[in-house]
Design a protein around this motif. Sequence first.
Motif, PDB file in Angstrom:
ATOM      1  N   UNK A   1       0.846  -1.195   0.000  1.00 46.26           N
ATOM      2  CA  UNK A   1       0.000   0.000   0.000  1.00 46.26           C
ATOM      3  C   UNK A   1       0.879   1.242   0.000  1.00 46.26           C
ATOM      4  N   UNK A   2       0.596   2.149  -0.930  1.00 47.73           N
ATOM      5  CA  UNK A   2       1.285   3.439  -0.977  1.00 47.73           C
ATOM      6  C   UNK A   2       0.377   4.493  -0.353  1.00 47.73           C
ATOM      7  N   UNK A   3       0.787   5.038   0.780  1.00 46.62           N
ATOM      8  CA  UNK A   3       0.014   6.086   1.426  1.00 46.62           C
ATOM      9  C   UNK A   3      -0.670   5.598   2.686  1.00 46.62           C
ATOM     10  N   UNK A   4      -0.644   6.459   3.719  1.00 48.71           N
ATOM     11  CA  UNK A   4      -1.272   6.098   4.995  1.00 48.71           C
ATOM     12  C   UNK A   4      -2.119   7.248   5.517  1.00 48.71           C
TER      13      UNK A   4
ATOM     14  N   UNK B   1      -0.064  -7.286   4.635  1.00 54.00           N
ATOM     15  CA  UNK B   1       0.120  -5.985   3.994  1.00 54.00           C
ATOM     16  C   UNK B   1       1.433  -5.358   4.443  1.00 54.00           C
ATOM     17  N   UNK B   2       1.971  -4.519   3.569  1.00 54.60           N
ATOM     18  CA  UNK B   2       3.116  -3.670   3.911  1.00 54.60           C
ATOM     19  C   UNK B   2       2.806  -2.282   3.381  1.00 54.60           C
ATOM     20  N   UNK B   3       2.981  -1.260   4.253  1.00 57.67           N
ATOM     21  CA  UNK B   3       2.595   0.113   3.915  1.00 57.67           C
ATOM     22  C   UNK B   3       3.842   0.970   3.736  1.00 57.67           C
ATOM     23  N   UNK B   4       3.847   1.742   2.657  1.00 55.77           N
ATOM     24  CA  UNK B   4       4.899   2.728   2.410  1.00 55.77           C
ATOM     25  C   UNK B   4       4.274   4.119   2.556  1.00 55.77           C
ATOM     26  N   UNK B   5       4.886   4.969   3.369  1.00 59.19           N
ATOM     27  CA  UNK B   5       4.313   6.295   3.555  1.00 59.19           C
ATOM     28  C   UNK B   5       5.379   7.276   4.015  1.00 59.19           C
TER      29      UNK B   5
ATOM     30  N   UNK C   1       7.111   1.142   6.068  1.00 60.31           N
ATOM     31  CA  UNK C   1       8.357   1.761   5.613  1.00 60.31           C
ATOM     32  C   UNK C   1       8.089   3.245   5.442  1.00 60.31           C
ATOM     33  N   UNK C   2       8.733   4.076   6.265  1.00 59.01           N
ATOM     34  CA  UNK C   2       8.534   5.525   6.187  1.00 59.01           C
ATOM     35  C   UNK C   2       9.511   6.079   5.171  1.00 59.01           C
TER      36      UNK C   2
END
Length: 340
Positions: free
Chosen positions: A7-10, A28-32, A163-164
Amino acid sequence: MQYDVLILGHGIAGAVFAETCRMRRLSVHVFDQKREGNASMAAGGLVNPVVLRRDVPVWRATELMTAMRTFYADWERHLGISCWHPTPLVKLFPTANDVRQWKRAMADPATAPFITCQPEPEVDASPLRAPHGYGTVTHAGWLDIPLLLEAHRSSLALEGRLAEREVRPTDIRTEPGGIRVGEVHGRWLVECTGSFSTAQGLLPVKGETLTVRIPGLRLSRMIHGKAGLQPVADGLFRVGATFKWTDLWEGPTQEARTALLEQLWATVDAPVEVVAQHAGVRPAVRDRRPLLGKTGPHTVLFNGMGTRGVMLAPWCAAHLLEHLMDGKPLDPEVDRSRFD
């Protein structure tokens, strides 16, 4: 590192989509990367199932409200926080025509479940300007978005699923069976970047709000008058929001501050102390419907929640996952391909 969904964006959209995946037991893995102008951090999180300009239900009101209440209650329990606040909304009637329109809406089977005319002692005792009375939206409320997003962000980080960092187009590689961002591989990459997206059909709009203190005003209800007034905490109220389609990223402005205060003084006959001002850019859409659907073999768009993101996102996330994982068709009204 293999995941079902990247996911791109939080913002509220990305966070809701990640939680919906968890509820379906998908990894899920989130990039933001936090950015100025993020609409979610400036939004009041208000939920109102009625379009108050015409006193008619919003699109899919019953379905959206049912999905939303269940979703946020489950999420609160999972995170161990309290962020959803059911709060009636009182519409002030400035003219006799507003009274007649409200009475017609109460007689309409589609709108009647959401509205009523009932005594509101707080309103009667307050310095609010309601020359022709008021009506109440009984199924309204607000979500503390900053509290929810920070709690969810901490949970993701603790589990190693955040991942920030900024993700550039050159960081994304399509591979057999999925897609890769750096060392992280997923079956689907879902873009939830709000107004930072370049998706077709997106029409970003800037909104500004004020946080104010109004000495002597005691309200547990939200108010819709010339200004919107939302009680938050410690005697503070959120006022707004404005709408602007130009100069989106300039931040808080004196122009918006002046306009909001003028609207507030037309709603409340009392002194006002401004405590803070916020600005954000909402991901609105030309036809006021979300943008959902595939953009490539393994890439997906989840965007366009606009001013009703808190209300729309849970239903939209579940609907999109049914499409991706179960093969169910998308509702044409929200399918992003309508702008191709």
